[in-house]
Write an enzyme that holds these catalytic residues in place. Structure first.
Site, mmCIF file in Angstrom:
data_model
loop_
_atom_site.group_PDB
_atom_site.id
_atom_site.type_symbol
_atom_site.label_atom_id
_atom_site.label_comp_id
_atom_site.label_asym_id
_atom_site.label_seq_id
_atom_site.Cartn_x
_atom_site.Cartn_y
_atom_site.Cartn_z
ATOM 1 C CG HIS A 68 -52.595 21.134 69.205
ATOM 2 N ND1 HIS A 68 -54.324 21.393 69.627
ATOM 3 C CD2 HIS A 68 -52.545 20.394 68.227
ATOM 4 C CE1 HIS A 68 -54.807 20.178 69.594
ATOM 5 N NE2 HIS A 68 -54.296 19.293 68.885
ATOM 6 C CE LYS B 117 -23.145 15.507 52.042
ATOM 7 N NZ LYS B 117 -24.947 15.490 51.950
ATOM 8 C CD GLU C 235 -30.216 21.508 54.819
ATOM 9 O OE1 GLU C 235 -31.095 20.844 54.710
ATOM 10 O OE2 GLU C 235 -29.176 21.025 55.879
ATOM 11 C CD GLU D 145 -35.252 16.127 54.300
ATOM 12 O OE1 GLU D 145 -35.096 16.455 56.059
ATOM 13 O OE2 GLU D 145 -34.024 17.037 53.756
ATOM 14 C CD1 TRP E 94 -17.836 25.633 58.217
ATOM 15 C CD2 TRP E 94 -18.334 25.024 60.243
ATOM 16 N NE1 TRP E 94 -19.176 25.683 59.062
ATOM 17 C CE2 TRP E 94 -19.359 24.568 60.259
ATOM 18 C CE3 TRP E 94 -18.089 24.806 61.151
ATOM 19 C CZ2 TRP E 94 -19.934 25.192 61.018
ATOM 20 C CZ3 TRP E 94 -18.733 24.757 62.607
ATOM 21 C CH2 TRP E 94 -19.770 25.138 61.793
HETATM 22 O O1 M6R Z 1 -23.975 12.819 58.071
HETATM 23 P P1 M6R Z 1 -25.518 12.347 58.725
HETATM 24 O O2 M6R Z 1 -26.080 12.205 58.481
HETATM 25 O O3 M6R Z 1 -25.113 11.385 60.133
HETATM 26 O O4 M6R Z 1 -25.691 14.609 58.866
HETATM 27 C C1 M6R Z 1 -26.522 14.474 59.532
HETATM 28 C C2 M6R Z 1 -26.689 15.931 59.475
HETATM 29 O O5 M6R Z 1 -26.184 17.182 60.211
HETATM 30 C C3 M6R Z 1 -27.016 16.221 58.525
HETATM 31 O O6 M6R Z 1 -28.788 16.261 57.495
HETATM 32 C C4 M6R Z 1 -27.491 17.381 58.094
HETATM 33 O O7 M6R Z 1 -28.705 17.797 58.944
HETATM 34 C C5 M6R Z 1 -27.288 18.684 56.435
HETATM 35 N N1 M6R Z 1 -27.448 19.686 56.379
HETATM 36 C C6 M6R Z 1 -29.178 18.294 55.929
HETATM 37 O O8 M6R Z 1 -29.251 18.501 55.216
#
Ligand code: M6R
Length: 596
Positions: free
Chosen positions: A492, A591, A476, A469, A74
């Site tokens: 606001h 991820k 996303e 969320e 990546w």
């Molecule tokens: O593994 P984590 O919960 O620490 O990851 C945090 C974020 O990178 C993660 O929640 C990200 O926002 C995801 N893509 C959410 O869908």
């Protein structure tokens, strides 16, 4: 984020095992992939693009060797090209290296190596490693000593795996980036993440920072920086390889949305007494924090906002910080607890905030899905959410399980009025989620609004993190503009963006003051001709002002947040599906984000 797989002891199957492992790491997000096998010579094949492109390139090659490493990249340093893909080689083509993380002093090392006559072929930070090993070999060191000397020069974060020509051994080391060994009877594996080799073994060893591993067909050894052997526990992974398959669903995300009833049951199992209905979270129940600071990123940050609110409801001062902004947070006071909410347990920003908290003298706890993760190992305490493996890059079931686990934490550590009612609602969550999954009209709502310009999400109190969320999920996986707001904030500023082409999803549960006020905000958008989608349990009259309704069963407001979120997950999923998006691996996302 990048992924690593390594394998020794599978003879002619090495290449197949590596490519299989890479396909299991795809979910982490990547833009190129490659493998190196060490036989008499080191052979490398690497391609930008998908694993399929690598497979195609391999068709015209004969790669053989008993030890091999593979990588999904990546991009951080340099674009996703064939040259920048891992593995990287030294000048002689004898040393192949795969690496996750960022080598912070690479420019200085590269300048030094170029001056010494080395030729670089890529823009990456990683390429300094094979050249450093090459130098050490030229100085007469044996392979292990040469790799150790190279590793000792690195600053920054790394999980590194190295193979050398004519040597059936993998040398590996970690600092701030995960590496796990897999042990079978006569074969050994190495990966950044267990799914890469879970089809072959369930016995694992998690490496710690500063540790060095050697794997050969004869066995494995873990040692410290001085080369002294380290005794390691062998853990057993308790989830089935089948859990990392799609089980007939079109996408992992849809499967994982449907797994939420089971995930919540697993989270509650053994922690809510069947007879008394009381919560027992073991030693964690004795933490009695005088205050709590939450640190987290992305979806986990939204769960943390919710968790902080639960604790404040119970009279405990609690604040939430984006992990990447924790440096600006006030020092934790007294016997405060700093809680990192992190599905993966490997998010660099969250780990760094937790380390900072420890430096400031705070006790730390990880709320995580991943046993053996860095967060779980480094924190003083861990609360596991037990959601099972989540492969879709967009978090779904782990968010629901985080909310359930945070409820258990607040119930287990504080005295809360109405605890019995909350516990009852938690126990009803699996069946209530199932009812939504069986009967949701989210697909038809998605059909109606798939062509909209943007989407807004509003909620108050426990439903505010759900609004955030809902918007994060929408952006996303659909790549469309979406924003979540505290319902009262709309007027606001953001109201200027509201038009007849911007549906507003309003999460309104219960019939109390919060609901009444949010309905007031719904009227404000209705007056601007924006379509309103109400996510509601039918207790208020919000339906009167809504163009569409997504129903959730009536329950306690804390549990209603989990239910409302399921409807919003489904809407985002179906919008993304109708737009033909790459739902499980959205563009540019990973991820597990292991760089700051
Ligand atoms: O593994 P984590 O919960 O620490 O990851 C945090 C974020 O990178 C993660 O929640 C990200 O926002 C995801 N893509 C959410 O869908």
């Amino acid at each position: 984020m990048c992924g690593i797989i390594g394998c020794v002891g599978r003879d002619d199957e090495t290449l197949d095992v590596l490519v299989h492992g890479l396909s299991k790491l795809e979910y982490r997000g990547y833009d190129s992939a490659g493998v190196a096998l060490s036989g008499e010579r080191v052979d490398v094949c690497k391609k930008s693009g998908k694993i399929e492109d690598l497979r195609e390139a391999l068709e015209s090659r004969t790669l053989g060797g008993a030890a091999g490493v593979g990588h999904t990249r990546w991009s951080t340093h340099g674009p996703p090209t064939d040259e920048n893909a891992h593995p990287h080689l030294d000048c002689n083509g004898d040393v192949a290296v795969v690496h996750n993380g960022i080598i912070e002093n690479y420019q200085e090392l590269r300048d030094e190596l170029v001056t010494a006559g080395h030729t670089f072929k890529s823009d990456t930070d990683t390429e300094v490693v094979p050249h450093l090993v090459e130098d050490a070999l030229a100085d007469g060191l044996d392979n292990e000593a040469a790799v150790r000397r190279a590793i000792a020069r690195l600053e920054g974060s790394y999980a590194v795996a190295v193979v050398v020509s004519g040597d059936d051994t993998i040398y590996a080391a970690r600092n701030d980036s995960p590496l796990v060994l897999g042990l079978d009877d006569d074969a050994y594996y190495l990966a950044s993440d267990v799914p890469a080799f879970r089809d072959f073994t369930d016995r694992v060893i998690y490496l710690a920072d500063g540790e060095f591993a050697t794997l050969s067909a004869e066995g494995w050894r873990v040692s410290d920086v001085d080369g002294d052997e380290v005794d390691k526990d062998v853990d057993t992974v308790d989830w089935d390889p089948e859990e990392t398959g799609k089980s007939g669903y079109d996408h992992f995300m849809l499967k994982e949305i449907h797994e939420q009833p089971r995930a919540i049951r697993q989270c509650l199992r053994g922690r809510v007494d069947e007879l008394s209905g009381e919560v027992d979270i073991g030693d964690l129940g004795d933490l009695s924090p005088t205050g709590v600071q939450f640190v987290a990123c992305g979806t986990s940050y939204h769960a943390a906002l919710y968790g902080a609110q639960l604790l404040r409801d119970a009279g405990i001062p609690a604040q939430t910080f984006l992990a990447s902004e924790y440096a600006t947070a006030p020092p934790p006071i007294g016997d405060a607890l700093v809680v990192g909410v992190t599905q993966s347990g490997e998010t660099a920003d969250t780990l760094s905030a937790l380390r900072e908290a420890r430096k400031r003298g705070a006790r730390t706890m990880a709320v995580t899905n991943t046993v053996g993760s860095t967060a779980a190992r480094e924190c003083d305490h861990a609360l596991y959410i037990r959601a099972g493996p989540e492969i879709g890059v967009a978090a779904s079931k782990t968010f629901a399980s985080q909310l359930a686990a945070l409820n258990l934490f607040s119930l287990g550590t504080t005295r809360i009025d109405g605890a019995r009612e909350i516990i009852g609602a938690l126990r009803d969550l699996p069946s209530n989620i199932q009812a939504i999954l069986d009967d949701s009209n989210a697909e038809s709502v998605a059909d109606t609004y798939v062509d909209s310009d943007a989407y807004f999400f509003i909620g108050r109190g426990h439903q505010y993190p759900v609004a955030l969320e809902g918007a994060l999920k929408m952006k996303e996986i659909t790549y469309k503009h979406a924003e979540g707001f505290a319902a009262g904030e709309l007027k606001h500023g953001p109201l200027a963006l509201v038009t007849e082409d911007t549906p507003v999803f309003a999460v309104v549960t219960g019939d109390g003051e919060m609901a009444r006020k949010t309905i007031g905000n719904v009227k404000e958008v209705e007056a601007r001709d924006a379509p309103v989608v109400a996510v509601t349990d039918g207790q208020s009259d919000v339906e009167r002002y809504a163009d569409e309704v997504l129903e959730v069963p009536e329950t306690h407001p804390q549990a209603a947040a989990v239910l409302a979120n399921v409807q919003l997950q489904l809407v985002s999923y179906y919008v993304a599906d109708k737009l033909g998006r790459s739902i499980d691996k959205p563009r540019n996302l990973a991820k597990s984000v292991t760089v700051e």
